[in-house]
Scaffold this active site. Structure first.
Site, mmCIF file in Angstrom:
data_model
loop_
_atom_site.group_PDB
_atom_site.id
_atom_site.type_symbol
_atom_site.label_atom_id
_atom_site.label_comp_id
_atom_site.label_asym_id
_atom_site.label_seq_id
_atom_site.Cartn_x
_atom_site.Cartn_y
_atom_site.Cartn_z
ATOM 1 N N ASP A 143 -7.900 -5.262 -0.690
ATOM 2 C CA ASP A 143 -8.328 -6.123 -1.792
ATOM 3 C C ASP A 143 -7.984 -7.586 -1.571
ATOM 4 O OD1 ASP A 143 -9.470 -4.081 -3.339
ATOM 5 O OD2 ASP A 143 -7.468 -3.392 -3.845
ATOM 6 N N HIS A 173 0.842 -1.187 0.000
ATOM 7 C CA HIS A 173 0.000 0.000 0.000
ATOM 8 C C HIS A 173 0.879 1.240 0.000
ATOM 9 C CE1 HIS A 173 -2.983 2.986 1.237
ATOM 10 N NE2 HIS A 173 -3.813 2.181 0.586
HETATM 11 N N1 COA Z 1 4.078 -7.197 -5.419
HETATM 12 C C1 COA Z 1 5.323 -7.048 -5.931
HETATM 13 N N2 COA Z 1 6.058 -5.929 -5.784
HETATM 14 C C2 COA Z 1 5.509 -4.941 -5.069
HETATM 15 C C3 COA Z 1 4.237 -5.043 -4.500
HETATM 16 C C4 COA Z 1 3.527 -6.217 -4.707
HETATM 17 N N3 COA Z 1 2.287 -6.376 -4.221
HETATM 18 N N4 COA Z 1 3.945 -3.896 -3.848
HETATM 19 C C5 COA Z 1 5.004 -3.099 -4.005
HETATM 20 N N5 COA Z 1 5.954 -3.715 -4.742
HETATM 21 C C6 COA Z 1 7.226 -3.166 -5.145
HETATM 22 C C7 COA Z 1 6.997 -2.015 -6.100
HETATM 23 O O1 COA Z 1 6.891 -2.493 -7.435
HETATM 24 C C8 COA Z 1 8.222 -1.202 -5.884
HETATM 25 O O2 COA Z 1 9.280 -1.827 -6.599
HETATM 26 P P1 COA Z 1 10.238 -0.960 -7.543
HETATM 27 O O3 COA Z 1 10.839 0.051 -6.648
HETATM 28 O O4 COA Z 1 11.181 -1.989 -8.073
HETATM 29 O O5 COA Z 1 9.336 -0.380 -8.572
HETATM 30 C C9 COA Z 1 8.510 -1.399 -4.429
HETATM 31 O O6 COA Z 1 7.842 -2.590 -4.039
HETATM 32 C C10 COA Z 1 8.084 -0.273 -3.532
HETATM 33 O O7 COA Z 1 6.726 -0.098 -3.647
HETATM 34 P P2 COA Z 1 5.988 1.027 -2.788
HETATM 35 O O8 COA Z 1 6.637 2.339 -3.117
HETATM 36 O O9 COA Z 1 5.873 0.657 -1.392
HETATM 37 O O10 COA Z 1 4.555 0.925 -3.308
HETATM 38 P P3 COA Z 1 3.760 1.965 -4.191
HETATM 39 O O11 COA Z 1 3.286 3.055 -3.307
HETATM 40 O O12 COA Z 1 4.513 2.335 -5.406
HETATM 41 O O13 COA Z 1 2.562 1.059 -4.650
HETATM 42 C C11 COA Z 1 0.751 -0.367 -4.564
HETATM 43 C C12 COA Z 1 1.555 0.668 -3.804
HETATM 44 C C13 COA Z 1 -0.513 -0.711 -3.794
HETATM 45 C C14 COA Z 1 0.341 0.224 -5.938
HETATM 46 C C15 COA Z 1 1.612 -1.615 -4.745
HETATM 47 O O14 COA Z 1 1.915 -2.144 -3.506
HETATM 48 C C16 COA Z 1 0.943 -2.646 -5.631
HETATM 49 O O15 COA Z 1 1.009 -2.531 -6.852
HETATM 50 N N6 COA Z 1 0.283 -3.680 -5.032
HETATM 51 C C17 COA Z 1 -0.363 -4.710 -5.783
HETATM 52 C C18 COA Z 1 -1.684 -4.204 -6.357
HETATM 53 C C19 COA Z 1 -2.753 -4.033 -5.300
HETATM 54 O O16 COA Z 1 -2.987 -4.912 -4.518
HETATM 55 N N7 COA Z 1 -3.414 -2.856 -5.317
HETATM 56 C C20 COA Z 1 -4.477 -2.549 -4.379
HETATM 57 C C21 COA Z 1 -4.118 -1.368 -3.549
HETATM 58 S S1 COA Z 1 -5.345 -1.043 -2.319
#
Ligand code: COA
Length: 454
Positions: free
Chosen positions: A391, A332
Protein backbone atom coordinates in the site's frame (compact mmCIF):
# COMPACT_ATOMS: atom_id res chain seq x y z
CA UNK A 1 -31.24 11.44 -4.43
CA UNK A 2 -33.02 11.87 -1.07
CA UNK A 3 -32.00 10.29 2.20
CA UNK A 4 -34.52 9.25 4.86
CA UNK A 5 -34.81 11.34 8.05
CA UNK A 6 -33.03 9.74 10.97
CA UNK A 7 -35.54 8.56 13.63
CA UNK A 8 -32.92 7.36 16.09
CA UNK A 9 -32.77 9.91 18.94
CA UNK A 10 -29.23 10.65 20.19
CA UNK A 11 -30.18 10.37 23.90
CA UNK A 12 -31.77 6.95 23.44
CA UNK A 13 -28.88 5.82 21.29
CA UNK A 14 -26.47 6.85 24.05
CA UNK A 15 -28.43 4.78 26.56
CA UNK A 16 -28.32 1.73 24.27
CA UNK A 17 -24.59 2.18 23.71
CA UNK A 18 -23.90 2.57 27.44
CA UNK A 19 -25.82 -0.65 28.03
CA UNK A 20 -23.61 -2.47 25.54
CA UNK A 21 -20.44 -1.07 27.14
CA UNK A 22 -21.61 -2.09 30.61
CA UNK A 23 -22.63 -5.65 29.73
CA UNK A 24 -21.01 -6.52 26.44
CA UNK A 25 -17.25 -5.96 26.67
CA UNK A 26 -14.69 -8.71 27.19
CA UNK A 27 -11.47 -7.99 29.03
CA UNK A 28 -8.23 -8.85 27.15
CA UNK A 29 -7.14 -10.77 30.25
CA UNK A 30 -9.84 -13.39 29.52
CA UNK A 31 -8.33 -14.03 26.08
CA UNK A 32 -5.05 -14.93 27.77
CA UNK A 33 -6.73 -17.01 30.50
CA UNK A 34 -8.57 -19.21 28.01
CA UNK A 35 -5.59 -19.31 25.59
CA UNK A 36 -7.77 -17.90 22.81
CA UNK A 37 -5.99 -17.55 19.47
CA UNK A 38 -6.92 -13.90 19.09
CA UNK A 39 -7.03 -12.90 15.43
CA UNK A 40 -6.49 -16.59 14.65
CA UNK A 41 -2.80 -16.07 15.48
CA UNK A 42 -0.45 -18.26 17.48
CA UNK A 43 1.48 -16.73 20.39
CA UNK A 44 4.52 -16.11 18.11
CA UNK A 45 2.39 -14.07 15.68
CA UNK A 46 2.16 -16.77 13.01
CA UNK A 47 -1.30 -17.63 11.69
CA UNK A 48 -3.21 -20.66 12.98
CA UNK A 49 -3.07 -23.34 10.31
CA UNK A 50 -6.67 -23.81 9.13
CA UNK A 51 -6.38 -25.06 5.57
CA UNK A 52 -4.21 -25.99 2.61
CA UNK A 53 -3.91 -24.23 -0.73
CA UNK A 54 -2.16 -24.59 -4.07
CA UNK A 55 -2.68 -20.88 -4.82
CA UNK A 56 -0.58 -18.08 -3.34
CA UNK A 57 2.46 -18.67 -1.18
CA UNK A 58 3.42 -15.65 0.91
CA UNK A 59 6.94 -16.29 2.15
CA UNK A 60 8.41 -13.74 4.57
CA UNK A 61 10.55 -15.50 7.19
CA UNK A 62 12.20 -18.79 8.10
CA UNK A 63 11.53 -20.54 11.40
CA UNK A 64 14.83 -21.40 13.05
CA UNK A 65 14.65 -23.16 16.45
CA UNK A 66 11.19 -21.62 16.85
CA UNK A 67 12.49 -18.10 16.12
CA UNK A 68 11.50 -16.03 13.08
CA UNK A 69 14.49 -15.43 10.82
CA UNK A 70 13.87 -12.44 8.50
CA UNK A 71 14.31 -12.98 4.76
CA UNK A 72 13.50 -11.09 1.58
CA UNK A 73 9.80 -11.62 0.78
CA UNK A 74 8.71 -13.94 -1.99
CA UNK A 75 5.23 -14.30 -3.51
CA UNK A 76 4.35 -17.19 -5.77
CA UNK A 77 1.12 -17.96 -7.63
CA UNK A 78 0.73 -21.74 -8.06
CA UNK A 79 4.51 -22.02 -7.74
CA UNK A 80 5.39 -19.21 -10.17
CA UNK A 81 7.29 -16.29 -8.69
CA UNK A 82 5.36 -13.06 -9.45
CA UNK A 83 8.65 -11.43 -10.45
CA UNK A 84 9.14 -14.15 -13.11
CA UNK A 85 5.56 -13.73 -14.35
CA UNK A 86 6.02 -9.97 -14.72
CA UNK A 87 9.49 -10.31 -16.26
CA UNK A 88 8.08 -12.74 -18.85
CA UNK A 89 5.33 -10.30 -19.76
CA UNK A 90 7.82 -7.42 -20.00
CA UNK A 91 9.99 -9.49 -22.35
CA UNK A 92 7.04 -10.12 -24.65
CA UNK A 93 5.56 -6.65 -24.04
CA UNK A 94 2.13 -8.10 -23.29
CA UNK A 95 -0.74 -7.53 -20.89
CA UNK A 96 -0.88 -10.34 -18.34
CA UNK A 97 -3.66 -9.94 -15.80
CA UNK A 98 -5.99 -12.23 -17.77
CA UNK A 99 -3.26 -14.87 -17.99
CA UNK A 100 -2.68 -14.68 -14.23
CA UNK A 101 -6.46 -15.04 -13.74
CA UNK A 102 -6.35 -18.19 -15.86
CA UNK A 103 -3.39 -19.54 -13.88
CA UNK A 104 -5.08 -18.95 -10.53
CA UNK A 105 -8.58 -20.07 -11.42
CA UNK A 106 -7.82 -22.91 -13.84
CA UNK A 107 -4.61 -24.25 -12.31
CA UNK A 108 -1.94 -23.85 -15.02
CA UNK A 109 -0.53 -21.26 -17.38
CA UNK A 110 -2.53 -21.20 -20.64
CA UNK A 111 -1.00 -21.93 -24.03
CA UNK A 112 -1.60 -19.46 -26.85
CA UNK A 113 -4.92 -21.00 -27.96
CA UNK A 114 -6.26 -21.27 -24.43
CA UNK A 115 -5.26 -17.70 -23.61
CA UNK A 116 -6.91 -16.27 -26.73
CA UNK A 117 -10.13 -18.19 -26.04
CA UNK A 118 -10.10 -17.04 -22.40
CA UNK A 119 -9.51 -13.39 -23.36
CA UNK A 120 -12.38 -13.56 -25.87
CA UNK A 121 -14.67 -15.06 -23.24
CA UNK A 122 -13.82 -12.22 -20.83
CA UNK A 123 -14.42 -9.65 -23.59
CA UNK A 124 -17.86 -11.09 -24.32
CA UNK A 125 -18.76 -11.10 -20.61
CA UNK A 126 -17.80 -7.46 -19.96
CA UNK A 127 -21.16 -5.85 -20.73
CA UNK A 128 -23.50 -5.49 -17.76
CA UNK A 129 -27.06 -6.86 -18.11
CA UNK A 130 -29.57 -4.54 -19.81
CA UNK A 131 -30.38 -1.50 -17.65
CA UNK A 132 -28.14 -2.78 -14.82
CA UNK A 133 -26.25 0.52 -14.63
CA UNK A 134 -29.50 2.50 -14.57
CA UNK A 135 -31.35 0.24 -12.11
CA UNK A 136 -28.62 -0.97 -9.77
CA UNK A 137 -26.02 1.78 -9.86
CA UNK A 138 -27.54 5.10 -10.86
CA UNK A 139 -30.84 4.70 -8.98
CA UNK A 140 -29.02 4.41 -5.65
CA UNK A 141 -25.51 5.77 -6.11
CA UNK A 142 -23.10 5.45 -3.21
CA UNK A 143 -20.35 7.67 -1.85
CA UNK A 144 -18.35 4.51 -1.39
CA UNK A 145 -17.62 2.43 -4.50
CA UNK A 146 -16.80 -0.66 -2.42
CA UNK A 147 -20.31 -0.67 -0.96
CA UNK A 148 -21.76 -0.25 -4.44
CA UNK A 149 -19.54 -3.06 -5.74
CA UNK A 150 -20.70 -5.41 -2.99
CA UNK A 151 -24.34 -4.50 -3.66
CA UNK A 152 -23.99 -4.85 -7.43
CA UNK A 153 -22.32 -8.24 -6.99
CA UNK A 154 -25.25 -9.46 -4.90
CA UNK A 155 -27.69 -7.99 -7.44
CA UNK A 156 -26.08 -9.98 -10.29
CA UNK A 157 -27.56 -13.10 -8.64
CA UNK A 158 -30.96 -12.02 -10.01
CA UNK A 159 -29.64 -11.96 -13.57
CA UNK A 160 -28.16 -15.48 -13.45
CA UNK A 161 -30.37 -18.37 -14.63
CA UNK A 162 -28.36 -20.84 -12.55
CA UNK A 163 -27.05 -18.90 -9.56
CA UNK A 164 -26.89 -21.60 -6.87
CA UNK A 165 -25.26 -24.65 -8.45
CA UNK A 166 -21.81 -25.12 -6.92
CA UNK A 167 -20.12 -27.30 -9.54
CA UNK A 168 -16.63 -26.31 -10.73
CA UNK A 169 -18.11 -25.47 -14.15
CA UNK A 170 -20.75 -23.15 -12.74
CA UNK A 171 -18.41 -21.38 -10.32
CA UNK A 172 -15.87 -20.84 -13.12
CA UNK A 173 -18.58 -19.46 -15.40
CA UNK A 174 -19.70 -17.04 -12.69
CA UNK A 175 -16.10 -16.18 -11.76
CA UNK A 176 -15.09 -15.31 -15.33
CA UNK A 177 -18.20 -13.18 -15.66
CA UNK A 178 -17.47 -11.30 -12.41
CA UNK A 179 -13.81 -10.85 -13.38
CA UNK A 180 -15.01 -9.31 -16.66
CA UNK A 181 -17.68 -7.11 -15.07
CA UNK A 182 -15.87 -5.69 -12.02
CA UNK A 183 -14.03 -3.00 -14.07
CA UNK A 184 -17.32 -1.85 -15.57
CA UNK A 185 -19.18 -1.84 -12.25
CA UNK A 186 -16.53 0.18 -10.40
CA UNK A 187 -16.15 2.64 -13.26
CA UNK A 188 -19.89 3.23 -13.64
CA UNK A 189 -20.30 3.45 -9.84
CA UNK A 190 -17.51 6.03 -9.80
CA UNK A 191 -19.18 8.02 -12.58
CA UNK A 192 -22.49 7.96 -10.69
CA UNK A 193 -20.72 9.13 -7.53
CA UNK A 194 -19.17 12.02 -9.51
CA UNK A 195 -22.55 13.01 -10.84
CA UNK A 196 -24.61 12.74 -7.65
CA UNK A 197 -22.15 13.59 -4.87
CA UNK A 198 -19.37 15.64 -6.47
CA UNK A 199 -21.45 17.79 -8.82
CA UNK A 200 -19.37 16.71 -11.81
CA UNK A 201 -20.30 15.30 -15.19
CA UNK A 202 -20.87 11.60 -15.71
CA UNK A 203 -19.22 9.70 -18.58
CA UNK A 204 -20.62 6.23 -19.20
CA UNK A 205 -18.23 4.77 -21.76
CA UNK A 206 -18.93 1.34 -23.20
CA UNK A 207 -16.38 -1.43 -22.44
CA UNK A 208 -14.37 -2.69 -25.40
CA UNK A 209 -14.36 -6.52 -25.65
CA UNK A 210 -11.07 -6.53 -27.55
CA UNK A 211 -9.08 -4.66 -24.92
CA UNK A 212 -7.41 -5.91 -21.73
CA UNK A 213 -8.78 -5.33 -18.24
CA UNK A 214 -6.25 -2.56 -17.53
CA UNK A 215 -7.02 -0.77 -20.82
CA UNK A 216 -10.75 -1.00 -20.18
CA UNK A 217 -10.38 0.51 -16.70
CA UNK A 218 -8.50 3.55 -18.03
CA UNK A 219 -10.92 3.85 -20.95
CA UNK A 220 -13.99 3.67 -18.68
CA UNK A 221 -12.73 5.98 -15.93
CA UNK A 222 -11.21 8.81 -17.94
CA UNK A 223 -13.63 11.33 -19.41
CA UNK A 224 -11.88 11.24 -22.81
CA UNK A 225 -11.37 7.46 -22.68
CA UNK A 226 -7.74 7.90 -23.76
CA UNK A 227 -4.55 6.36 -22.30
CA UNK A 228 -1.04 5.43 -23.36
CA UNK A 229 0.24 1.88 -23.68
CA UNK A 230 2.79 2.53 -20.89
CA UNK A 231 0.05 3.63 -18.52
CA UNK A 232 -2.11 0.60 -19.27
CA UNK A 233 0.84 -1.81 -18.85
CA UNK A 234 1.70 -0.25 -15.48
CA UNK A 235 -1.91 -0.69 -14.32
CA UNK A 236 -1.84 -4.28 -15.61
CA UNK A 237 1.23 -5.00 -13.43
CA UNK A 238 -0.57 -3.46 -10.43
CA UNK A 239 -3.52 -5.79 -11.02
CA UNK A 240 -1.20 -8.80 -11.22
CA UNK A 241 0.53 -7.87 -7.97
CA UNK A 242 -2.83 -7.61 -6.18
CA UNK A 243 -4.38 -10.76 -7.67
CA UNK A 244 -3.72 -13.24 -4.85
CA UNK A 245 -2.16 -13.46 -1.39
CA UNK A 246 -2.81 -16.88 0.12
CA UNK A 247 -5.86 -18.20 1.96
CA UNK A 248 -5.32 -16.46 5.31
CA UNK A 249 -5.78 -12.83 4.28
CA UNK A 250 -9.04 -11.47 5.59
CA UNK A 251 -11.04 -11.32 2.34
CA UNK A 252 -9.86 -14.66 0.93
CA UNK A 253 -10.59 -16.27 4.28
CA UNK A 254 -14.03 -14.65 4.13
CA UNK A 255 -14.54 -16.40 0.78
CA UNK A 256 -13.43 -19.66 2.38
CA UNK A 257 -15.81 -19.24 5.33
CA UNK A 258 -18.85 -18.29 3.26
CA UNK A 259 -18.16 -20.83 0.52
CA UNK A 260 -17.84 -23.62 3.08
CA UNK A 261 -21.49 -23.06 4.06
CA UNK A 262 -22.56 -23.84 0.49
CA UNK A 263 -23.74 -20.33 -0.32
CA UNK A 264 -23.75 -18.97 -3.88
CA UNK A 265 -20.85 -17.24 -5.65
CA UNK A 266 -22.42 -13.77 -5.56
CA UNK A 267 -22.96 -13.91 -1.79
CA UNK A 268 -19.42 -15.18 -1.12
CA UNK A 269 -17.79 -12.54 -3.34
CA UNK A 270 -19.93 -9.69 -1.97
CA UNK A 271 -18.76 -10.69 1.52
CA UNK A 272 -15.13 -10.64 0.34
CA UNK A 273 -15.58 -7.14 -1.12
CA UNK A 274 -16.97 -6.01 2.24
CA UNK A 275 -13.97 -7.46 4.05
CA UNK A 276 -11.48 -5.86 1.66
CA UNK A 277 -12.95 -2.43 2.30
CA UNK A 278 -11.61 -2.35 5.87
CA UNK A 279 -8.65 -0.02 6.61
CA UNK A 280 -6.69 -2.91 8.12
CA UNK A 281 -6.95 -4.71 4.78
CA UNK A 282 -7.46 -3.26 1.28
CA UNK A 283 -8.68 0.07 2.63
CA UNK A 284 -5.15 0.78 3.94
CA UNK A 285 -4.14 2.20 0.54
CA UNK A 286 -6.46 5.16 1.14
CA UNK A 287 -5.04 5.73 4.63
CA UNK A 288 -1.55 5.88 3.13
CA UNK A 289 -2.41 8.64 0.67
CA UNK A 290 -4.28 10.62 3.32
CA UNK A 291 -1.30 10.32 5.66
CA UNK A 292 1.03 11.53 2.93
CA UNK A 293 -1.20 14.53 2.25
CA UNK A 294 -0.77 15.38 5.90
CA UNK A 295 3.00 14.87 5.96
CA UNK A 296 3.40 16.97 2.82
CA UNK A 297 1.27 19.75 4.29
CA UNK A 298 3.08 19.82 7.64
CA UNK A 299 6.70 19.24 6.67
CA UNK A 300 8.23 22.30 5.02
CA UNK A 301 11.35 20.63 3.60
CA UNK A 302 10.64 17.09 2.38
CA UNK A 303 14.35 16.40 2.00
CA UNK A 304 15.16 17.33 5.61
CA UNK A 305 15.44 13.97 7.39
CA UNK A 306 15.21 15.54 10.85
CA UNK A 307 12.03 17.41 10.02
CA UNK A 308 10.40 14.36 8.43
CA UNK A 309 11.48 12.18 11.37
CA UNK A 310 10.03 14.70 13.85
CA UNK A 311 6.65 14.49 12.13
CA UNK A 312 6.75 10.69 11.98
CA UNK A 313 7.43 10.67 15.74
CA UNK A 314 4.23 12.68 16.20
CA UNK A 315 2.32 10.09 14.16
CA UNK A 316 3.78 7.22 16.19
CA UNK A 317 2.89 9.06 19.42
CA UNK A 318 -0.70 9.38 18.19
CA UNK A 319 -0.69 13.21 18.21
CA UNK A 320 -0.64 13.43 14.41
CA UNK A 321 -2.09 11.19 11.72
CA UNK A 322 -5.38 9.49 12.52
CA UNK A 323 -4.39 9.01 16.17
CA UNK A 324 -3.84 5.27 15.78
CA UNK A 325 -0.06 5.56 16.19
CA UNK A 326 0.39 3.71 12.89
CA UNK A 327 2.52 4.77 9.96
CA UNK A 328 0.38 3.41 7.15
CA UNK A 329 2.15 1.58 4.34
CA UNK A 330 4.71 0.14 6.77
CA UNK A 331 4.77 -3.33 8.29
CA UNK A 332 3.30 -6.68 7.38
CA UNK A 333 2.06 -9.74 9.26
CA UNK A 334 4.31 -12.09 7.25
CA UNK A 335 6.88 -10.13 5.23
CA UNK A 336 9.94 -9.01 7.18
CA UNK A 337 12.80 -7.62 5.07
CA UNK A 338 10.69 -6.79 2.02
CA UNK A 339 7.23 -7.08 0.51
CA UNK A 340 7.86 -8.18 -3.09
CA UNK A 341 4.76 -6.31 -4.27
CA UNK A 342 6.08 -3.04 -2.83
CA UNK A 343 9.50 -3.71 -4.37
CA UNK A 344 7.97 -4.31 -7.82
CA UNK A 345 5.67 -1.28 -7.62
CA UNK A 346 8.48 0.96 -6.45
CA UNK A 347 10.62 -0.15 -9.37
CA UNK A 348 7.78 0.48 -11.83
CA UNK A 349 6.83 3.82 -10.27
CA UNK A 350 10.23 5.57 -10.45
CA UNK A 351 10.42 6.25 -14.22
CA UNK A 352 6.82 7.47 -14.31
CA UNK A 353 7.42 9.72 -11.27
CA UNK A 354 10.38 11.32 -13.09
CA UNK A 355 8.28 11.83 -16.21
CA UNK A 356 5.32 13.30 -14.33
CA UNK A 357 7.45 15.66 -12.23
CA UNK A 358 6.60 13.77 -9.03
CA UNK A 359 10.13 12.64 -8.10
CA UNK A 360 10.12 14.72 -4.89
CA UNK A 361 6.90 13.00 -3.74
CA UNK A 362 8.42 9.60 -4.45
CA UNK A 363 11.62 10.55 -2.60
CA UNK A 364 9.48 11.43 0.41
CA UNK A 365 7.78 8.01 0.34
CA UNK A 366 11.18 6.35 0.22
CA UNK A 367 12.45 8.51 3.08
CA UNK A 368 9.50 7.48 5.26
CA UNK A 369 10.23 3.85 4.37
CA UNK A 370 13.86 4.30 5.40
CA UNK A 371 13.21 6.24 8.64
CA UNK A 372 10.29 4.24 10.08
CA UNK A 373 12.13 1.13 11.40
CA UNK A 374 14.57 3.25 13.44
CA UNK A 375 11.78 5.42 14.79
CA UNK A 376 9.72 2.37 15.79
CA UNK A 377 12.74 1.10 17.70
CA UNK A 378 13.16 4.48 19.38
CA UNK A 379 9.47 5.12 20.15
CA UNK A 380 8.00 1.66 20.76
CA UNK A 381 11.08 -0.52 21.38
CA UNK A 382 10.14 -2.66 18.37
CA UNK A 383 13.30 -4.24 17.14
CA UNK A 384 12.00 -6.54 14.42
CA UNK A 385 12.66 -5.65 10.78
CA UNK A 386 9.89 -3.65 9.19
CA UNK A 387 9.40 -3.14 5.46
CA UNK A 388 7.14 -1.02 3.30
CA UNK A 389 4.06 -2.96 2.24
CA UNK A 390 2.20 -2.92 -1.08
CA UNK A 391 0.00 0.00 0.00
CA UNK A 392 2.98 2.32 0.38
CA UNK A 393 3.34 2.61 -3.38
CA UNK A 394 0.04 1.45 -4.92
CA UNK A 395 -1.82 4.69 -4.18
CA UNK A 396 1.09 6.71 -5.54
CA UNK A 397 1.04 4.72 -8.78
CA UNK A 398 -2.73 5.19 -9.11
CA UNK A 399 -2.30 8.90 -8.43
CA UNK A 400 0.28 9.13 -11.23
CA UNK A 401 -2.16 7.32 -13.51
CA UNK A 402 -4.71 10.02 -12.71
CA UNK A 403 -7.07 7.50 -11.12
CA UNK A 404 -9.41 8.92 -8.45
CA UNK A 405 -8.90 8.03 -4.81
CA UNK A 406 -12.36 6.57 -4.44
CA UNK A 407 -11.25 3.82 -6.86
CA UNK A 408 -8.03 2.78 -5.07
CA UNK A 409 -9.60 0.01 -2.98
CA UNK A 410 -12.11 -1.00 -5.73
CA UNK A 411 -9.11 -1.51 -8.05
CA UNK A 412 -7.70 -3.90 -5.47
CA UNK A 413 -11.02 -5.81 -5.56
CA UNK A 414 -10.97 -5.82 -9.37
CA UNK A 415 -7.61 -7.60 -9.20
CA UNK A 416 -8.32 -9.86 -6.23
CA UNK A 417 -11.55 -11.26 -7.70
CA UNK A 418 -9.48 -13.92 -9.50
CA UNK A 419 -7.84 -15.00 -6.23
CA UNK A 420 -11.22 -15.08 -4.50
CA UNK A 421 -12.78 -17.27 -7.18
CA UNK A 422 -9.76 -19.60 -7.07
CA UNK A 423 -10.11 -19.92 -3.29
CA UNK A 424 -13.84 -20.53 -3.63
CA UNK A 425 -13.21 -23.29 -6.14
CA UNK A 426 -10.57 -24.88 -3.91
CA UNK A 427 -12.83 -24.69 -0.85
CA UNK A 428 -15.93 -26.07 -2.59
CA UNK A 429 -14.10 -28.78 -4.53
CA UNK A 430 -11.73 -29.94 -1.81
CA UNK A 431 -12.57 -28.34 1.58
CA UNK A 432 -15.56 -30.51 2.28
CA UNK A 433 -16.34 -29.25 5.77
CA UNK A 434 -18.14 -26.14 7.00
CA UNK A 435 -15.66 -23.79 8.71
CA UNK A 436 -16.82 -23.62 12.26
CA UNK A 437 -14.29 -22.64 14.95
CA UNK A 438 -15.27 -22.31 18.61
CA UNK A 439 -15.95 -19.32 20.86
CA UNK A 440 -15.59 -19.60 24.63
CA UNK A 441 -19.00 -18.78 26.17
CA UNK A 442 -18.55 -16.30 29.03
CA UNK A 443 -22.09 -15.48 30.14
CA UNK A 444 -23.40 -17.05 33.32
CA UNK A 445 -26.91 -18.52 33.10
CA UNK A 446 -29.45 -15.94 34.22
CA UNK A 447 -33.09 -16.41 35.31
CA UNK A 448 -35.53 -14.67 33.01
CA UNK A 449 -37.27 -11.74 34.70
CA UNK A 450 -40.65 -10.35 33.68
CA UNK A 451 -40.61 -6.79 32.40
CA UNK A 452 -41.81 -5.19 35.67
CA UNK A 453 -39.19 -7.03 37.75
CA UNK A 454 -36.10 -5.70 35.94
N1 COA B 1 3.25 1.83 12.42
C1 COA B 1 3.37 1.83 13.77
N2 COA B 1 3.45 0.70 14.51
C2 COA B 1 3.44 -0.45 13.84
C3 COA B 1 3.34 -0.52 12.45
C4 COA B 1 3.24 0.68 11.75
N3 COA B 1 3.10 0.70 10.42
N4 COA B 1 3.34 -1.81 12.06
C5 COA B 1 3.44 -2.53 13.17
N5 COA B 1 3.50 -1.73 14.26
C6 COA B 1 3.58 -2.14 15.64
C7 COA B 1 2.31 -2.86 16.02
O1 COA B 1 1.33 -1.92 16.47
C8 COA B 1 2.78 -3.74 17.12
O2 COA B 1 2.91 -2.94 18.29
P1 COA B 1 2.30 -3.44 19.68
O3 COA B 1 2.97 -4.73 19.95
O4 COA B 1 2.66 -2.33 20.61
O5 COA B 1 0.84 -3.57 19.43
C9 COA B 1 4.17 -4.10 16.69
O6 COA B 1 4.58 -3.11 15.76
C10 COA B 1 4.32 -5.46 16.07
O7 COA B 1 3.53 -5.53 14.95
P2 COA B 1 3.50 -6.86 14.06
O8 COA B 1 3.09 -7.98 14.97
O9 COA B 1 4.71 -7.02 13.28
O10 COA B 1 2.44 -6.51 13.02
P3 COA B 1 0.99 -7.13 12.86
O11 COA B 1 1.12 -8.45 12.20
O12 COA B 1 0.23 -7.06 14.13
O13 COA B 1 0.36 -6.07 11.89
C11 COA B 1 0.06 -4.70 10.05
C12 COA B 1 0.71 -5.98 10.56
C13 COA B 1 0.21 -4.61 8.55
C14 COA B 1 -1.45 -4.74 10.40
C15 COA B 1 0.74 -3.51 10.72
O14 COA B 1 2.07 -3.48 10.36
C16 COA B 1 0.06 -2.20 10.39
O15 COA B 1 -0.95 -1.87 11.01
N6 COA B 1 0.58 -1.43 9.39
C17 COA B 1 0.02 -0.18 9.02
C18 COA B 1 -1.24 -0.38 8.18
C19 COA B 1 -0.94 -0.89 6.79
O16 COA B 1 -0.12 -0.34 6.11
N7 COA B 1 -1.67 -1.95 6.38
C20 COA B 1 -1.51 -2.53 5.06
C21 COA B 1 -1.06 -3.95 5.17
S1 COA B 1 -0.75 -4.65 3.57
Amino acid sequence: MTTKPNHIQPALLQELSDSFRLHGLISPELYARYRIKRGLRNADGTGVLVGATRLGNVHGYLLNEGEREPIEGRLTYRGYNVYDLIRGLEREDRFGFEEVGYLLMCGALPDRRQLTAFQQMIGQERALPNNFTEDMIMRAPSRDIMNKLAGATLALYSYDDDPDTTTVENILRQGISLMAKFPVIISHAYQAKRRYFDGASMFLHVPDPTRSTAENILHLVRPDGQYTDDEAKLLDRCLILHAEHGGGNNSSFTVRVTSSSGTDTYSAIAAAVSSLKGPRHGGANLRVVRQFDEIQANVADWTDEDEVAAYLRKILDGVAGDGSGLIYGMGHAIYTLSDPRAVALKRAARPLAERKGLAAEMDLLELVERLTPGLLRERKGIDQPMCANVDMYSGFVYQMLGLPRSLYTPLFATARIVGWIAHRLEEVATGGKILRPAYKPLSKTAPYLDLDER
